[in-house]
Design a protein around this motif. Structure first.
Motif, mmCIF file in Angstrom:
data_model
loop_
_atom_site.group_PDB
_atom_site.id
_atom_site.type_symbol
_atom_site.label_atom_id
_atom_site.label_comp_id
_atom_site.label_asym_id
_atom_site.label_seq_id
_atom_site.Cartn_x
_atom_site.Cartn_y
_atom_site.Cartn_z
ATOM 1 N N PRO A 155 0.839 -1.208 0.000
ATOM 2 C CA PRO A 155 0.000 0.000 0.000
ATOM 3 C C PRO A 155 0.865 1.245 0.000
ATOM 4 O O PRO A 155 2.000 1.234 0.493
ATOM 5 C CB PRO A 155 -0.800 -0.131 1.295
ATOM 6 N N ILE A 156 0.341 2.316 -0.562
ATOM 7 C CA ILE A 156 1.041 3.595 -0.559
ATOM 8 C C ILE A 156 0.416 4.472 0.517
ATOM 9 O O ILE A 156 -0.773 4.807 0.455
ATOM 10 C CB ILE A 156 0.966 4.281 -1.931
ATOM 11 N N ALA A 157 1.208 4.831 1.514
ATOM 12 C CA ALA A 157 0.720 5.631 2.636
ATOM 13 C C ALA A 157 0.732 7.112 2.280
ATOM 14 O O ALA A 157 1.454 7.550 1.374
ATOM 15 C CB ALA A 157 1.584 5.373 3.867
ATOM 16 N N GLY A 158 -0.063 7.878 3.002
ATOM 17 C CA GLY A 158 -0.060 9.320 2.808
ATOM 18 C C GLY A 158 -1.234 9.802 1.989
ATOM 19 O O GLY A 158 -2.198 9.075 1.727
ATOM 20 N N ASP A 159 -1.150 11.043 1.559
ATOM 21 C CA ASP A 159 -2.230 11.707 0.837
ATOM 22 C C ASP A 159 -2.122 11.382 -0.649
ATOM 23 O O ASP A 159 -1.501 12.114 -1.425
ATOM 24 C CB ASP A 159 -2.156 13.221 1.072
#
Length: 311
Positions: free
Chosen positions: A262-266
């Motif tokens: 998964p790609i974290a952040g906004d």
């Protein structure tokens, strides 16, 4: 008195759109001799050559053939509309249904949808087309397809979208990638490493826009327009890539392990859904297909691609 049939027009349109009797035969599942005979009968009835026969290059429409193709497509659409009216009155779902699907996930979603839908509605004659986003818009506007399964990427105001699943972006990495052992990655993490870009119209713009939030540009090492090639390049450590639909296998097509993180952040998620022309809902078959796809999502039968159900 008419001396040609809708079936003959259907064969003519199939050849006109594919440029080959052999490809038309595969598309509509009718023998090549039957299609060839129908074309000859139409040419005799109209008194016009519809095609130029080119042995090495298949068939090319004559000027008259191009004009007749447009009219034949219109006649078939109107005949389909009559079937829809009859279906509405009789309460049945029948007739032709042409479905387009975005190239990036067609192999993961469309066959499942089609198999179940055709089992539930055997009187619907369904055809499928894999296209990029721009091609889907054009095909819907020209009524070459009735509905498209795609993302909410740069959707035009004249088309109608029914959201099904929310899909955040994910990173695909080889087992040997420096980030492969993390539980998640950020766009800042990824920006420091070579990228294999899935280079399709509008899709590529979306992937690149994910870096705008951090004010960075990706290091694009390779580009490809094919999802399977992209996964193989990732598996062979040419770089990471970004997608929105989770692969069903943890290996690339050529057998190398691929990690999905998964790609974290906004980061902006995409919505997968069904796109139609504004008046398409008048079709019983289109309405039934939208309802079927929504139910498939709601009952968890598409959970394997990841994301959050919206239907």
């Amino acid at each position: 008195m008419l001396r040609y049939t809708l079936r003959q027009l259907e064969y003519f349109v199939a050849v006109g759109e594919t440029g080959s009797i052999a490809r038309a035969s595969e598309r509509i599942n009718v023998s090549s001799p039957s299609i060839s005979s129908a074309i000859s009968q139409l040419e005799a009835e109209f008194g016009l050559p519809l095609f130029v026969r080119q042995h090495a290059q298949g068939l090319s429409l004559t000027q008259a053939g191009r004009e007749m193709l447009v009219q034949a497509q219109l006649v078939l659409r109107e005949a389909g509309a009559m079937m829809d009216i009859a279906g509405d009155i009789a309460g049945t779902v029948r007739g032709p249904l042409s479905v387009g699907c975005l190239l990036t996930f067609a192999q993961l979603v469309l066959p499942t949808l089609r198999k179940g839908f055709e089992a539930d509605f055997p009187d619907v004659r369904m055809r499928q087309h894999e296209m990029n986003q721009v091609e889907l818009f054009s095909a819907l506007r020209r009524s070459e397809i009735d509905v498209a399964l795609t993302y909410d990427l740069e959707l035009p105001a004249d088309l109608q979208f029914t959201a099904l699943v929310l899909l955040p972006p994910i990173a695909l990495l080889s087992a040997d990638h420096p980030l492969a052992q993390q539980t998640s990655v950020t766009m800042d993490d990824l920006s420091k490493h070579p990228m294999v870009l899935l280079d399709l119209p509008l899709s590529a713009d979306y992937f690149l826009s994910l870096f705008d939030v951090i004010g960075e540009k990706p290091v694009i090492a390779e580009r490809t327009r094919d999802m399977a090639v992209m996964r193989s390049m990732v598996g062979n450590d040419f770089g990471y890539s970004i997608a929105n639909v989770r692969p069903l296998s943890d290996t690339s097509p050529d057998g190398n392990p691929v990690r999905v993180l998964p790609i974290a952040g906004d980061v902006r998620a995409l919505r997968m859904g069904l796109l139609t022309a504004q008046d398409a809902a008048r079709s019983n078959a289109v309405r039934a297909f939208i309802d079927y796809a929504s139910n498939l999502v709601a009952t968890g039968q598409l959970d394997r691609i990841g994301g959050q159900p919206l239907a």
